[in-house]
Design a protein around this motif. Structure first.
Motif, PDB file in Angstrom:
ATOM      1  N   GLU A 112       0.835  -1.213   0.000  1.00 39.78           N
ATOM      2  CA  GLU A 112       0.000   0.000   0.000  1.00 39.78           C
ATOM      3  C   GLU A 112       0.869   1.262   0.000  1.00 39.78           C
ATOM      4  OE1 GLU A 112      -3.199   0.507  -0.287  1.00 39.78           O
ATOM      5  OE2 GLU A 112      -3.886  -1.585  -0.252  1.00 39.78           O
ATOM      6  N   CYS A 113       1.916   1.262   0.828  1.00 40.95           N
ATOM      7  CA  CYS A 113       2.765   2.456   0.925  1.00 40.95           C
ATOM      8  C   CYS A 113       3.577   2.679  -0.346  1.00 40.95           C
ATOM      9  CB  CYS A 113       3.692   2.350   2.138  1.00 40.95           C
ATOM     10  SG  CYS A 113       2.818   2.529   3.709  1.00 40.95           S
ATOM     11  N   SER A 114       3.916   1.588  -1.044  1.00 44.74           N
ATOM     12  CA  SER A 114       4.679   1.728  -2.292  1.00 44.74           C
ATOM     13  C   SER A 114       3.855   2.415  -3.378  1.00 44.74           C
ATOM     14  CB  SER A 114       5.157   0.357  -2.786  1.00 44.74           C
ATOM     15  OG  SER A 114       4.059  -0.412  -3.263  1.00 44.74           O
ATOM     16  N   GLN A 115       2.527   2.388  -3.222  1.00 43.14           N
ATOM     17  CA  GLN A 115       1.652   2.987  -4.226  1.00 43.14           C
ATOM     18  C   GLN A 115       1.238   4.423  -3.892  1.00 43.14           C
ATOM     19  OE1 GLN A 115      -1.633   0.369  -5.250  1.00 43.14           O
ATOM     20  NE2 GLN A 115      -0.354  -1.438  -5.003  1.00 43.14           N
ATOM     21  N   ILE A 116       1.683   4.912  -2.724  1.00 47.43           N
ATOM     22  CA  ILE A 116       1.338   6.290  -2.339  1.00 47.43           C
ATOM     23  C   ILE A 116       2.191   7.263  -3.142  1.00 47.43           C
ATOM     24  CG2 ILE A 116       1.338   7.973  -0.443  1.00 47.43           C
ATOM     25  CD1 ILE A 116       0.893   5.622   1.482  1.00 47.43           C
TER      26      ILE A 116
END
Length: 527
Positions: free
Chosen positions: A403-407
């Motif tokens: 999820e954080c890699s897609q922010i």
């Protein structure tokens, strides 16, 4: 990145508050904006008139302790007896629960800064004929506990303005409603000094209502006759508290008792009217705080060994890590790596953790994407708590990293922070006054950061017990000034030319006020 002048800075910072509607105390929303507030106030009035037994159940952090203090002082002032119960982090866990309800032989329970997810405790209250009033500010679930009244600005059908307020503010509004229904002459401003501390400690948005209350609260703290504040001033030899003293001295002290032992000590410290008692409690609290620092350093150092540069967020854990410092370690990791951070303690197959966001990332929304893996979670945009079973931990870590890699990269920075390139010649008293006007700085009103280029390192020395802070004397074009780099991770050489990212603060030494830089990062001269 553009160069900025004083006029630019004034214009940019003014834009932060252009939508603020409540810039004076007389503009604050009225109690009637809060759903159920008069239903709750009338029930408390009835309990007072019938001499029924009332218990206040708080939380072990600064916001919860201050909420209890505010409620307790109101009942003191009207001469009504009550019971205070602040759950112990290690024995009771967070908030009201069934065991606490069984322990309290009362007719009415008022929760402060907790209770919005206390379904089992609410059911037991109903079974036992105890009326339950919940006052909270944390995000409600789809369904609510079955209580006599629920006061929470985030619940549906509540008309309170769309601004985050802390638990102590909700409790304060309940007292304002009580003042009305009981037709009392009562000075609500006596609590503003405490509200300022709770707002800052609980990382509320420093805009609108919160900014207004905090600005006034800092004034009130410095005029306060409260024994606790007198004791802190005496012990630390301060004649006046600054904004930074609240965030870096007063709030951590109040928090330390709940983190390391029992928050009731901090409640008694704030509540007592006896100066000698306050000093004795303060000495206890300072001891807790020193232990907290030691635990925090150990967990932070251990956490660093678990983090990879390629991680999109920071997730660390350890067996029987001290639960009282998980949140503060998560905050330090988030600042250090500028990534959302999660810190867990593993105990008997269960993990209990704290999470902190960075920039414009909503940490609670991020955690909600893993709710099927969690036992429970709660909090607000910038800080949250969560728990899960060990067998779900790897899946949780994978999901959060994904999820954080897609922010979007821009979300990791608060774009309000970096104002531009500043010339050293502009770092003067006029700049200090300009920045002071826009205080208090904090969440959603971050302290402005500036890039300052081509500085020569004239001198350096190490500060602190473990020499973990760095003091530099820097110069450019005949302008010389001091800079501090707390918990430094880069050390420049003498006579090296550097550029840096930092903020400007006021240095008071033996009555002399000078501007100084607080360094956030150091870069080479090529920056």
């Amino acid at each position: 990145m553009n160069a900025v002048s004083k006029d630019d800075i004034k214009r940019i910072l003014s834009l932060r508050f252009e939508k603020d509607e409540r810039t004076k105390l007389c503009d604050l929303p009225l109690p009637c904006c809060l759903k159920d507030v008069y239903r709750a106030a009338n029930r408390i009035k009835e309990a007072v008139e019938k001499n029924q037994k009332i218990a206040i159940v708080g939380d072990y952090d600064v916001d919860g302790i201050i909420s209890c203090t505010i409620m307790a002082e109101f009942f003191d002032d009207i001469g009504f007896d009550y019971v205070i119960k602040i759950p112990n982090r290690f024995k009771d866990g967070y908030g009201i629960n069934e065991e606490i309800v069984r322990e309290l032989d009362v007719d009415l329970i008022i929760t402060v800064d907790n209770g919005i997810a206390a379904f089992e405790a609410a059911k037991l209250c109903k079974d036992r004929g105890i009326d339950l009033i919940i006052t909270d500010h944390h995000m409600p679930l789809q369904t609510l506990p079955e209580a006599f009244a629920i006061i929470n600005p985030k619940q549906k059908d509540c008309t309170f303005p769309n601004i985050e307020i802390c638990g102590a503010q909700v409790a304060w509004y309940l007292i304002a409603a009580l003042k009305e229904v009981c037709k009392l002459k009562y000075d609500m401003s006596k609590f503003i000094e405490l509200l300022a501390i709770a707002i800052i400690a609980d990382m509320m948005e420093l805009r609108d209502i919160n900014r207004t209350l905090t600005k006034k609260g800092i004034e009130c703290i410095n005029k306060s006759k409260r024994a606790a504040f007198k004791a802190i001033k005496h012990y630390y030899q301060k004649d006046k508290f600054s904004l930074d003293n609240i965030g870096f001295l007063i709030a951590p002290l109040i928090n330390s008792a709940g983190r390391m032992d029992d928050a009731s000590v901090s409640y008694r410290f704030l509540h007592t009217k006896n100066y000698d008692e306050a000093l004795a409690y303060l000495e206890q609290i300072i001891s807790f705080n020193e232990n907290r620092k030691d635990e925090e350093k150990q967990l932070f150092d251990e956490s660093l060994t678990q983090v990879k540069d390629t991680d999109s967020c920071v997730i660390t854990s350890g067996e029987n890590w001290h639960e009282g410092v998980l949140g503060i370690v998560a905050s330090r990791l988030a600042r250090h790596f500028n990534k959302p951070s999660f810190v867990f303690s593993l105990n008997e197959g269960k993990l209990k953790g704290s999470a902190r966001g960075v920039g414009n990332i909503d940490i609670l929304n991020l955690i909600s994407k893993a709710q099927s893996l969690l036992n429970n979670y709660g909090g607000h945009k910038s800080a949250a708590g969560l728990s899960l079973n060990l067998e779900n931990f790897e899946a949780f870590k994978s999901l959060m990293q994904e999820e954080c890699s897609q922010i979007e990269p821009s979300k990791f920075l608060d774009t309000d922070e970096i104002l531009g390139i500043l010339e050293p010649k502009d770092i003067d008293f006029e700049m200090l006054e300009l920045l002071e006007y826009f205080e208090p700085f904090g969440y959603k009103n971050p302290r402005p950061l500036f890039v300052i280029k081509d500085l020569n390192v004239k001198n350096k020395r190490f500060l602190g017990k473990n020499e973990k802070h760095l003091k530099l004397i820097l110069s450019k074009e005949n302008k010389t000034f001091e800079a501090l780099f707390f918990n430094y991770d880069k050390e420049p050489n003498l006579n090296e030319n550097i550029s840096l990212l930092g903020s400007i603060s006021k240095n008071k030494f033996r009555g002399l006020i000078t501007p100084q830089l607080i360094i956030k990062n150091i870069y080479g001269s090529e920056f």
